[in-house]
Scaffold this motif. Structure first.
Motif, mmCIF file in Angstrom:
data_model
loop_
_atom_site.group_PDB
_atom_site.id
_atom_site.type_symbol
_atom_site.label_atom_id
_atom_site.label_comp_id
_atom_site.label_asym_id
_atom_site.label_seq_id
_atom_site.Cartn_x
_atom_site.Cartn_y
_atom_site.Cartn_z
ATOM 1 N N GLU A 63 0.257 -1.415 -0.041
ATOM 2 C CA GLU A 63 0.238 0.235 -0.150
ATOM 3 C C GLU A 63 1.206 1.029 -0.162
ATOM 4 O O GLU A 63 1.920 1.523 1.135
ATOM 5 N N SER A 64 0.835 2.071 -0.993
ATOM 6 C CA SER A 64 0.160 1.686 -2.705
ATOM 7 C C SER A 64 1.046 1.364 -3.772
ATOM 8 O O SER A 64 2.453 1.808 -3.027
ATOM 9 N N ASP A 109 -5.021 12.748 -2.646
ATOM 10 C CA ASP A 109 -6.012 11.132 -2.043
ATOM 11 C C ASP A 109 -6.607 11.904 -0.431
ATOM 12 O O ASP A 109 -7.594 12.636 -0.936
ATOM 13 N N HIS A 349 -5.680 4.231 11.440
ATOM 14 C CA HIS A 349 -5.560 5.382 12.051
ATOM 15 C C HIS A 349 -6.232 4.959 13.397
ATOM 16 O O HIS A 349 -6.203 4.195 13.762
HETATM 17 C C1 DNO Z 1 -4.917 7.402 4.995
HETATM 18 C C2 DNO Z 1 -5.462 6.391 3.795
HETATM 19 C C3 DNO Z 1 -4.172 6.658 2.205
HETATM 20 C C4 DNO Z 1 -5.159 5.522 1.691
HETATM 21 C C5 DNO Z 1 -3.811 5.782 0.170
HETATM 22 C C6 DNO Z 1 -4.547 4.169 -0.197
HETATM 23 O O1 DNO Z 1 -4.164 7.564 6.034
HETATM 24 O O2 DNO Z 1 -6.988 6.393 3.770
HETATM 25 O O3 DNO Z 1 -2.998 6.473 2.709
HETATM 26 O O4 DNO Z 1 -4.617 4.590 1.976
HETATM 27 O O5 DNO Z 1 -3.994 6.423 -0.542
HETATM 28 O O6 DNO Z 1 -3.912 4.154 -2.091
#
Ligand code: DNO
Length: 389
Positions: A63-64, A109, A349
């Motif tokens: 990831e990722s 993102d 998280h």
């Molecule tokens: C943050 C996450 C992102 C997610 C990536 C997947 O904590 O939601 O880092 O895992 O974007 O590609």
């Protein structure tokens, strides 16, 4: 399910030895030092893999493997970038790493407006405030047409905020949305971005004319190219949903609801075209019911992110403790244990608690807060399995 943990490599203050002590079984990581679009060589992959294994763990999920921006907006260089992506996939496959996450969110993102939202008990969590985000869009980015994208009611609140917001708060908003949240997951914003707002505007401009259908066409094009290679090596590619799961900043987002997920999974029919079930991202949209999504997509889910959110009527949301909120994680675990046992799962998280605040972790990726969440999840898992018929 397999208990995994997102580890940011040698630079991560959380070490592999620490992770063994807290019951982690598999590692989720990436070659964070390789710029987006460049090939992940077998040597570089093997180095990380051997290091993880030397600590008694296993590299379970990538990831990722990031999809470079020109692939998403179908810009110049797309063919070469896709060719490189295929080589990286093949190299991962040869090394035996078979679950690979990517996302298809344009420019930005995941998004939060506050990384340190204080809760009554003294811990803090991540928060998304629609008014502040709209303020960022309308009056910091000054995006053309932005104001028309928000309701009159919301704009009233944005304009009220405009009267009181301080220069420090404006700076904090920019740093939070562009630099801190994106910095460690998105190559576009790595390092010291000296002109973050200008850079952001330049990146947005590349998507002029890219609407939902066009973005879908670009994703389909990408999948038609890379899924066969993934298939050849037994790799399961799994798209991460959009966070939050709706369009932002005039950009389309195409992995935000049930219809979207079904569309992606049908775009190329292959066991290698799968889904990362992120309960946090999905639950932050009131239109999503995570439990029914899980029932429908469990077989195509190859990786699970356990996190929960509390969403308010105005659409603001906070990252809730893992045993609360609309992620319904106990039920979710029950569904996946039944329909897709053995799935890699990571606690996504965690709050900032106790001495986390002094440690300079990536936002959301605290140690004590995440370990606490892992303990909660481990308890739920144990009960689900104990009471399984
Ligand atoms: C943050 C996450 C992102 C997610 C990536 C997947 O904590 O939601 O880092 O895992 O974007 O590609």
């Amino acid at each position: 399910m397999e208990k995994t943990w997102r580890w940011f490599g040698e630079k991560d203050p959380i070490t592999l030895d620490m992770l063994r002590q807290i019951g982690v079984e598999g590692i989720v990581t990436a070659l964070h030092q390789v710029p987006n679009g460049e090939i992940w060589t077998s040597e570089a992959i093997m180095q990380v893999k051997s290091n993880i294994e030397a600590h008694g763990l296993k590299w379970s999920v990538v990831e990722s493997l990031p999809v470079p921006e020109p692939v998403k907006y179908a810009g110049p260089g797309r063919e070469q970038l896709i060719a490189n992506y295929k080589v990286s996939l093949a190299n991962l496959g040869k090394a035996g790493i078979k679950t690979v996450v990517y996302n298809f969110m344009p420019v930005i993102d995941w998004i939060r407006t506050d990384l340190n939202y204080k809760l009554a008990d003294g811990t803090s969590t991540l928060y998304f405030d629609k008014v502040r985000f709209a303020y960022f869009d309308c009056y910091i980015l000054n995006r053309e047409g932005a104001i028309g994208d928000y309701s009159e009611e919301l704009m009233k609140q944005v304009n009220a905020l405009r009267e009181t917001i301080t220069p420090d708060e404006i700076e904090a908003l920019v740093t939070t949305i562009i630099v801190k949240t994106q910095g460690f997951v998105n190559e576009n914003f790595k390092g010291n971005v000296s002109r973050p707002v200008e850079l952001f505007r330049e990146l947005l401009a590349r998507y002029k004319g890219v609407d939902k259908n066009q973005l879908r066409a670009n994703l389909k094009y990408f999948l038609e190219e890379v899924v066969p290679v993934a298939g050849q090596y037994g790799i399961k590619l799994c798209v991460h949903p959009d966070d939050p799961p709706y369009p932002v900043l005039g950009l389309p987002r195409i992995v935000g609801n049930e219809e979207d997920i079904a569309w992606v999974l049908n775009a190329v029919d292959s066991p290698s075209n799968g889904f990362t079930f992120c309960a946090g991202s999905l639950s932050s949209g009131l239109h999503n019911d995570v439990l029914s999504l899980a029932l429908r997509f469990a077989d195509k889910t190859h990786f699970l992110h356990l996190r929960s959110t509390e969403v308010y009527a105005d659409g603001n949301f906070l990252e809730a403790p893992h045993d609360q909120g609309r992620g319904y994680l106990v039920e979710l675990i029950r569904i996946f244990e039944k329909l897709h046992p053995g799935l890699p799962m990571r606690v996504d998280h965690g709050k900032l608690m106790l001495d986390d605040a002094q440690k300079n972790y990536n936002p959301g990726y605290s140690f004590t807060g995440r370990m606490y969440a892992l303990a909660q999840i481990s308890g739920m898992l144990a009960v689900v399995n104990y009471t399984k018929k």
